[in-house]
Design a protein around this motif. Structure first.
Motif, short mmCIF file in Angstrom:
data_model
loop_
_atom_site.label_atom_id
_atom_site.label_comp_id
_atom_site.label_asym_id
_atom_site.label_seq_id
_atom_site.Cartn_x
_atom_site.Cartn_y
_atom_site.Cartn_z
N GLY A 178 0.82 -1.21 0.00
CA GLY A 178 0.00 0.00 0.00
C GLY A 178 0.85 1.25 0.00
N ARG A 179 0.29 2.36 -0.49
CA ARG A 179 1.05 3.59 -0.69
C ARG A 179 0.59 4.69 0.27
N PHE A 180 1.58 5.43 0.75
CA PHE A 180 1.35 6.61 1.57
C PHE A 180 1.69 7.84 0.74
N TYR A 181 0.65 8.61 0.39
CA TYR A 181 0.81 9.85 -0.38
C TYR A 181 0.85 11.01 0.62
N PHE A 182 1.92 11.80 0.57
CA PHE A 182 2.05 12.86 1.57
C PHE A 182 2.47 14.19 0.96
N GLU A 183 1.91 15.24 1.54
CA GLU A 183 2.33 16.63 1.31
C GLU A 183 2.46 17.23 2.69
N GLU A 184 3.68 17.66 3.06
CA GLU A 184 3.89 18.12 4.43
C GLU A 184 4.62 19.45 4.49
N VAL A 185 4.41 20.14 5.60
CA VAL A 185 5.04 21.42 5.91
C VAL A 185 6.12 21.16 6.95
N THR A 186 7.32 21.66 6.72
CA THR A 186 8.46 21.33 7.58
C THR A 186 8.72 22.41 8.64
N ALA A 187 9.63 22.09 9.55
CA ALA A 187 10.04 23.04 10.58
C ALA A 187 10.63 24.31 9.97
N HIS A 188 11.24 24.18 8.82
CA HIS A 188 11.82 25.34 8.13
C HIS A 188 10.73 26.37 7.84
N ALA A 189 9.59 25.91 7.34
CA ALA A 189 8.48 26.82 7.06
C ALA A 189 7.85 27.35 8.34
N LEU A 190 7.68 26.46 9.33
CA LEU A 190 7.00 26.85 10.56
C LEU A 190 7.79 27.87 11.37
N ALA A 191 9.09 27.98 11.08
CA ALA A 191 9.93 28.98 11.76
C ALA A 191 9.82 30.36 11.13
N ARG A 192 9.17 30.47 10.00
CA ARG A 192 9.05 31.76 9.33
C ARG A 192 8.11 32.68 10.12
N PRO A 193 8.40 33.98 10.17
CA PRO A 193 7.57 34.91 10.96
C PRO A 193 6.09 34.89 10.58
N THR A 194 5.79 34.74 9.29
CA THR A 194 4.38 34.74 8.89
C THR A 194 3.64 33.55 9.47
N TYR A 195 4.27 32.39 9.47
CA TYR A 195 3.64 31.20 10.07
C TYR A 195 3.45 31.41 11.56
N GLN A 196 4.46 31.93 12.23
CA GLN A 196 4.39 32.09 13.68
C GLN A 196 3.35 33.13 14.09
N ARG A 197 3.18 34.15 13.27
CA ARG A 197 2.27 35.23 13.63
C ARG A 197 0.81 34.87 13.40
N PHE A 198 0.52 34.19 12.28
CA PHE A 198 -0.87 34.01 11.89
C PHE A 198 -1.42 32.61 12.11
N LEU A 199 -0.54 31.61 12.23
CA LEU A 199 -1.00 30.23 12.29
C LEU A 199 -0.56 29.58 13.60
N GLU A 200 -1.26 28.53 13.98
CA GLU A 200 -0.96 27.83 15.22
C GLU A 200 -0.50 26.40 14.92
N HIS A 201 0.68 26.05 15.43
CA HIS A 201 1.22 24.71 15.24
C HIS A 201 1.92 24.27 16.52
N PRO A 202 2.10 22.97 16.70
CA PRO A 202 2.88 22.50 17.84
C PRO A 202 4.28 23.14 17.84
N THR A 203 4.75 23.51 19.00
CA THR A 203 6.05 24.19 19.08
C THR A 203 7.19 23.22 19.40
#
Length: 208
Positions: free
Chosen positions: A137-162
């Motif tokens: 069976g296949r696992f199809y994935f599209e993911e956002v990495t820590a590199h993106a989550l460290a960007r100021p726009t992500y930190q200011r407007f979005l909520e993610h595990p720290t």
């Protein structure tokens, strides 16, 4: 997921990217599913991903889970035309047995359209989706990495595990730890996003 991200995920631009870029990249890696395949989407939101799994990937039927009952209701309305080919359930990607009574080796494919980075215990989600995948069976994935989550726009407007955010390398290493083998190359976008397909190995006497 806060209101800003919920609005973004349900916006027309997001749907366009998902259909015309992400889906095409995943199809190049993993191809369409065999006729009659049973697929699972984790974090289905309003159901647009399920629609793509039917229309573009060719699934025969799809089960889907989401933590938000309001999203499940939206998905149910969107997907009404598929009838009993769709099962929607409120629940967590880390416990699919509870949400869907999903047994080991249940699904021919599992789809993750940018959900696992929202899960604090994301390694448990990878373990669980591996459990429910059929051999081959296949696992199809599209993911956002820590590199993106460290960007100021992500930190200011979005909520993610720290804590315990993953890089592309960490995510791929976790797939490998569970025996999921990449099919073709992954797509990496400025270190922020990772797209690809991995397969669960077949038993040694079942061929590859």
């Amino acid at each position: 997921m806060n209101r800003v991200e919920t609005a973004l995920l349900n916006s027309a631009p997001r749907r366009w990217v998902q259909r015309f870029y992400e889906t095409e990249a995943l199809l190049r890696c993993g191809g369409r599913l065999a006729p009659g395949s049973l697929a699972l989407e984790i974090g289905c939101g309003s159901g647009y991903g399920v629609q793509l799994i039917f229309d573009r990937f060719g699934a025969g039927s799809v089960d889907a889970v989401d933590l938000d009952p309001a999203m499940i209701n939206r998905a149910r309305r969107r997907l009404a035309r598929y009838g009993d080919r769709v099962v929607l359930a409120e629940g967590s990607a880390t416990d699919l047995g509870d949400a869907l009574c999903a047994a080991e080796d249940s699904y021919d494919a599992v789809f993750d359209f940018g959900i696992i980075h929202h899960i604090p215990n994301w390694r448990d989600a990878v373990s669980e989706l591996t459990r429910v995948l059929t051999p081959g069976g296949r696992f199809y994935f599209e993911e956002v990495t820590a590199h993106a989550l460290a960007r100021p726009t992500y930190q200011r407007f979005l909520e993610h595990p720290t804590e315990d955010r993953f890089t592309a390398e960490h995510f791929l290493a976790e797939l490998d730890r569970h025996g999921l083998a990449l099919l073709g190359s992954t797509t990496r976008i400025q270190g922020d996003f990772l797209l690809g397909v991995a397969a669960k190995p077949c038993p040694a006497n079942g061929g590859t």
